[in-house]
Design an enzyme around this catalytic site. Structure first.
Site, PDB file in Angstrom:
ATOM      1  N   CYS A 115    -106.637 -41.034  82.941  1.00  0.00           N
ATOM      2  CA  CYS A 115    -105.705 -40.263  82.904  1.00  0.00           C
ATOM      3  C   CYS A 115    -106.086 -39.026  82.198  1.00  0.00           C
ATOM      4  CB  CYS A 115    -104.656 -41.135  82.139  1.00  0.00           C
ATOM      5  SG  CYS A 115    -102.911 -40.107  82.169  1.00  0.00           S
ATOM      6  N   CYS A 158     -94.588 -33.535  69.435  1.00  0.00           N
ATOM      7  CA  CYS A 158     -95.701 -33.222  70.040  1.00  0.00           C
ATOM      8  C   CYS A 158     -96.657 -32.629  69.225  1.00  0.00           C
ATOM      9  CB  CYS A 158     -95.610 -32.739  71.473  1.00  0.00           C
ATOM     10  SG  CYS A 158     -97.317 -32.612  72.437  1.00  0.00           S
ATOM     11  N   CYS A 188     -95.577 -42.607  87.102  1.00  0.00           N
ATOM     12  CA  CYS A 188     -95.812 -43.252  85.940  1.00  0.00           C
ATOM     13  C   CYS A 188     -94.682 -42.438  84.881  1.00  0.00           C
ATOM     14  CB  CYS A 188     -97.103 -42.926  85.224  1.00  0.00           C
ATOM     15  SG  CYS A 188     -97.397 -43.444  83.614  1.00  0.00           S
ATOM     16  N   ARG A 215     -96.891 -50.280  80.153  1.00  0.00           N
ATOM     17  CA  ARG A 215     -98.094 -49.997  79.270  1.00  0.00           C
ATOM     18  C   ARG A 215     -97.861 -49.878  77.805  1.00  0.00           C
ATOM     19  NH1 ARG A 215    -101.725 -49.247  83.363  1.00  0.00           N
ATOM     20  NH2 ARG A 215    -100.826 -48.178  85.269  1.00  0.00           N
ATOM     21  N   CYS A 217     -91.147 -29.726  72.368  1.00  0.00           N
ATOM     22  CA  CYS A 217     -91.177 -31.128  72.121  1.00  0.00           C
ATOM     23  C   CYS A 217     -91.283 -31.331  70.767  1.00  0.00           C
ATOM     24  CB  CYS A 217     -91.999 -31.968  73.220  1.00  0.00           C
ATOM     25  SG  CYS A 217     -92.170 -31.356  75.130  1.00  0.00           S
ATOM     26  N   CYS A 267     -99.271 -25.263  73.857  1.00  0.00           N
ATOM     27  CA  CYS A 267     -97.929 -25.593  74.890  1.00  0.00           C
ATOM     28  C   CYS A 267     -96.903 -24.856  74.490  1.00  0.00           C
ATOM     29  CB  CYS A 267     -97.699 -26.875  75.129  1.00  0.00           C
ATOM     30  SG  CYS A 267     -96.669 -27.211  76.350  1.00  0.00           S
ATOM     31  N   CYS A 316    -105.025 -40.768  87.275  1.00  0.00           N
ATOM     32  CA  CYS A 316    -103.662 -40.204  87.029  1.00  0.00           C
ATOM     33  C   CYS A 316    -103.741 -38.731  86.189  1.00  0.00           C
ATOM     34  CB  CYS A 316    -103.117 -41.191  85.953  1.00  0.00           C
ATOM     35  SG  CYS A 316    -101.445 -40.751  85.205  1.00  0.00           S
TER      36      CYS A 316
HETATM   37  N1  SAM Z   1     -97.444 -31.670  79.011  1.00  0.00           N
HETATM   38  C1  SAM Z   1     -97.009 -32.633  79.774  1.00  0.00           C
HETATM   39  C2  SAM Z   1     -95.880 -33.395  79.604  1.00  0.00           C
HETATM   40  O1  SAM Z   1     -95.212 -33.159  78.557  1.00  0.00           O
HETATM   41  O2  SAM Z   1     -95.336 -34.045  80.728  1.00  0.00           O
HETATM   42  C3  SAM Z   1     -98.163 -33.860  79.731  1.00  0.00           C
HETATM   43  C4  SAM Z   1     -98.855 -34.500  78.212  1.00  0.00           C
HETATM   44  S1  SAM Z   1     -97.582 -34.869  77.076  1.00  0.00           S
HETATM   45  C5  SAM Z   1     -98.730 -34.746  75.755  1.00  0.00           C
HETATM   46  C6  SAM Z   1     -97.591 -36.534  77.694  1.00  0.00           C
HETATM   47  C7  SAM Z   1     -96.647 -37.603  77.004  1.00  0.00           C
HETATM   48  O3  SAM Z   1     -97.204 -37.740  75.616  1.00  0.00           O
HETATM   49  C8  SAM Z   1     -95.116 -36.936  76.524  1.00  0.00           C
HETATM   50  O4  SAM Z   1     -94.480 -37.046  77.491  1.00  0.00           O
HETATM   51  C9  SAM Z   1     -94.653 -38.087  75.359  1.00  0.00           C
HETATM   52  O5  SAM Z   1     -94.142 -39.173  75.936  1.00  0.00           O
HETATM   53  C10 SAM Z   1     -96.037 -38.423  74.912  1.00  0.00           C
HETATM   54  N2  SAM Z   1     -96.433 -37.895  73.562  1.00  0.00           N
HETATM   55  C11 SAM Z   1     -96.718 -36.733  73.146  1.00  0.00           C
HETATM   56  N3  SAM Z   1     -96.672 -36.809  71.763  1.00  0.00           N
HETATM   57  C12 SAM Z   1     -96.426 -37.970  71.266  1.00  0.00           C
HETATM   58  C13 SAM Z   1     -96.551 -38.588  69.915  1.00  0.00           C
HETATM   59  N4  SAM Z   1     -96.569 -37.951  69.072  1.00  0.00           N
HETATM   60  N5  SAM Z   1     -96.038 -39.923  69.944  1.00  0.00           N
HETATM   61  C14 SAM Z   1     -95.948 -40.640  71.173  1.00  0.00           C
HETATM   62  N6  SAM Z   1     -96.036 -40.105  72.408  1.00  0.00           N
HETATM   63  C15 SAM Z   1     -96.375 -38.737  72.378  1.00  0.00           C
HETATM   64  C1  DTB Z   2     -97.852 -41.725  77.857  1.00  0.00           C
HETATM   65  O1  DTB Z   2     -96.630 -42.301  78.038  1.00  0.00           O
HETATM   66  N1  DTB Z   2     -98.648 -41.906  76.589  1.00  0.00           N
HETATM   67  C2  DTB Z   2     -99.783 -41.366  76.652  1.00  0.00           C
HETATM   68  C3  DTB Z   2     -99.827 -40.848  78.060  1.00  0.00           C
HETATM   69  N2  DTB Z   2     -98.677 -41.307  78.724  1.00  0.00           N
HETATM   70  C4  DTB Z   2    -100.164 -39.415  78.495  1.00  0.00           C
HETATM   71  C5  DTB Z   2    -100.139 -40.029  75.728  1.00  0.00           C
HETATM   72  C6  DTB Z   2     -99.832 -40.425  74.362  1.00  0.00           C
HETATM   73  C7  DTB Z   2     -99.988 -39.174  73.570  1.00  0.00           C
HETATM   74  C8  DTB Z   2     -99.935 -39.471  72.061  1.00  0.00           C
HETATM   75  C9  DTB Z   2    -100.166 -38.338  71.030  1.00  0.00           C
HETATM   76  C10 DTB Z   2    -101.385 -37.389  71.265  1.00  0.00           C
HETATM   77  O2  DTB Z   2    -102.456 -38.377  71.049  1.00  0.00           O
HETATM   78  O3  DTB Z   2    -101.619 -36.422  71.539  1.00  0.00           O
HETATM   79 FE1  SF4 Z   3     -96.371 -29.590  75.950  1.00  0.00          FE
HETATM   80 FE2  SF4 Z   3     -96.534 -31.614  74.375  1.00  0.00          FE
HETATM   81 FE3  SF4 Z   3     -94.211 -31.223  75.385  1.00  0.00          FE
HETATM   82 FE4  SF4 Z   3     -96.203 -31.841  76.967  1.00  0.00          FE
HETATM   83  S1  SF4 Z   3     -95.166 -33.151  75.276  1.00  0.00           S
HETATM   84  S2  SF4 Z   3     -94.759 -30.096  77.447  1.00  0.00           S
HETATM   85  S3  SF4 Z   3     -97.907 -31.242  75.667  1.00  0.00           S
HETATM   86  S4  SF4 Z   3     -95.288 -29.731  74.011  1.00  0.00           S
END
Ligand code: SAM
Ligand code: DTB
Ligand code: SF4
Length: 319
Positions: free
Chosen positions: A98, A61, A190, A262, A58, A54, A130
């Site tokens: 989702c 992430c 959501c 959730r 973030c 990506c 979702c």
């Molecule tokens: N790329 C899209 C976005 O960022 O909106 C969708 C996928 S992103 C992985 C969805 C959500 O996962 C993020 O907004 C964040 O709240 C959550 N997330 C990602 N990495 C995480 C982590 N290490 N621990 C907890 N939540 C995480």
């Molecule tokens: C949300 O708030 N948490 C979920 C879902 N919406 C998409 C994602 C959590 C991702 C945790 C890190 C991972 O498994 O990559």
């Molecule tokens: Fe990309 Fe992860 Fe950020 Fe979603 S949360 S925009 S997958 S870097």
């Protein structure tokens, strides 16, 4: 019925969050029971349909291309294998499916058409569908709505003030704009956040204020505990106090009585007792299955055993 409010001040939110815990939980349970069944939990299942690489940065992430987390970049999954995963999710008791993609925004063309097919397929299985695909334009939101999408996930993640410390490749306003596009298209919203990223309590109140002052409230509010992933800038954050997680959930429940709250990422770190406290505080949904998007989650067996011990159950049908 407790009235739904959209004008919560930071001071009011602070006061609620810091109530003596028994009082906080009592209030959360009281509003919870007005709007929801106290013994039923919705099971949701996540699937990463497009993993890794990506362009966003973030700090939490594992899928950001900016960090070396050992995740391989993968292509968009096929409609067929996505729907197979959805069928399996249904068989294990989930009523919401989702689909997540590691995109900054949604590409038009073939890939978007494929997503629309996935949404239609998931809906035809009788599941809520979702998607969480990054930023979304108005016309894309409308197409997803036509395909039958139930909800779009787009987290605000933290307060506007702390946002720039965690993510530099997009702004809070861009996040809000996507949420507005989703709402306008008639898809339910959501949106939630992550705690344990080094934010102050004020940042937590700020996130809760942003969410609860939307009108209507997001129908679904995921509260995540940071999953610390090696290679990300937040890998060494200090552990979150479990009572802060419980307080966050209870406060979200009180501010947004009719929403689904959730208990999302971070459950693997929680004892059965801590998860139970979260349910008592008003959480009424969990992600099921051994994986969230890319990180581990408790096994379905452990979840069903816990619910059984508590005399609680999964929702039996999709809304
Ligand atoms: N790329 C899209 C976005 O960022 O909106 C969708 C996928 S992103 C992985 C969805 C959500 O996962 C993020 O907004 C964040 O709240 C959550 N997330 C990602 N990495 C995480 C982590 N290490 N621990 C907890 N939540 C995480
Ligand atoms: C949300 O708030 N948490 C979920 C879902 N919406 C998409 C994602 C959590 C991702 C945790 C890190 C991972 O498994 O990559
Ligand atoms: Fe990309 Fe992860 Fe950020 Fe979603 S949360 S925009 S997958 S870097």
């Amino acid at each position: 019925m407790t009235n739904l409010r959209h004008d919560w001040s930071i001071e009011e939110i602070e006061e609620i969050y810091n109530l003596p815990l028994p009082e906080l939980i009592f209030r959360a349970q009281t509003v919870h029971r007005e709007y929801h069944k106290p013994d039923a939990i919705q099971g949701c299942q996540l699937l990463s349909i497009k993993t890794g690489g990506c362009p966003e940065d973030c700090g939490y992430c594992p899928q950001s291309a900016h960090y070396k987390t050992g995740l391989e970049r993968e292509a968009l999954m096929s409609v067929e294998s996505t729907l197979e995963a959805a069928k399996n999710a249904k068989d294990s008791g989930a009523t919401r499916f989702c689909m997540g993609a590691a995109w900054r925004d949604v590409p038009n063309g073939e890939q978007f058409d494929q997503i629309l097919e996935m949404v239609k397929g998931v809906r035809s299985l009788g599941l809520e569908a979702c998607c969480t695909l990054g930023m979304l334009r108005e016309d894309q939101a409308e197409k997803l709505a036509e395909a039958g999408l139930t909800a779009y996930n787009h987290n605000l993640d933290t307060s506007p003030e702390f946002y720039g410390d965690v993510i530099t490749t997009r702004t809070y306003d861009e996040r809000l704009k996507t949420l507005a596009n989703v709402r306008k298209a008639g898809v339910t919203v959501c949106s939630g956040g992550i705690i344990g990223m080094g934010e102050t309590k004020n940042d937590r109140y700020g996130l809760l204020q942003q969410l609860s002052n939307q009108d209507p409230h997001p129908e679904s509010v995921p509260i995540n505990q940071l999953v610390k992933v090696k290679g990300t800038p937040l890998q060494d954050e200090k552990a979150l106090d479990v009572f802060d997680f419980v307080r966050m959930i209870a406060t979200a429940r009180i501010l947004m009585p009719s929403s689904m709250v959730r208990l999302s990422a971070g459950r693997l770190e929680l004892s059965d007792e801590a998860q139970t406290l979260c349910f008592i505080a008003g959480a009424n949904s969990i992600f099921m299955g051994e994986k969230l998007l890319t990180t581990p989650n408790p096994e379905t067996n452990r979840d069903t055993q816990l619910l059984e011990k508590l005399g609680m159950k999964l929702f039996s049908a999709a809304a």
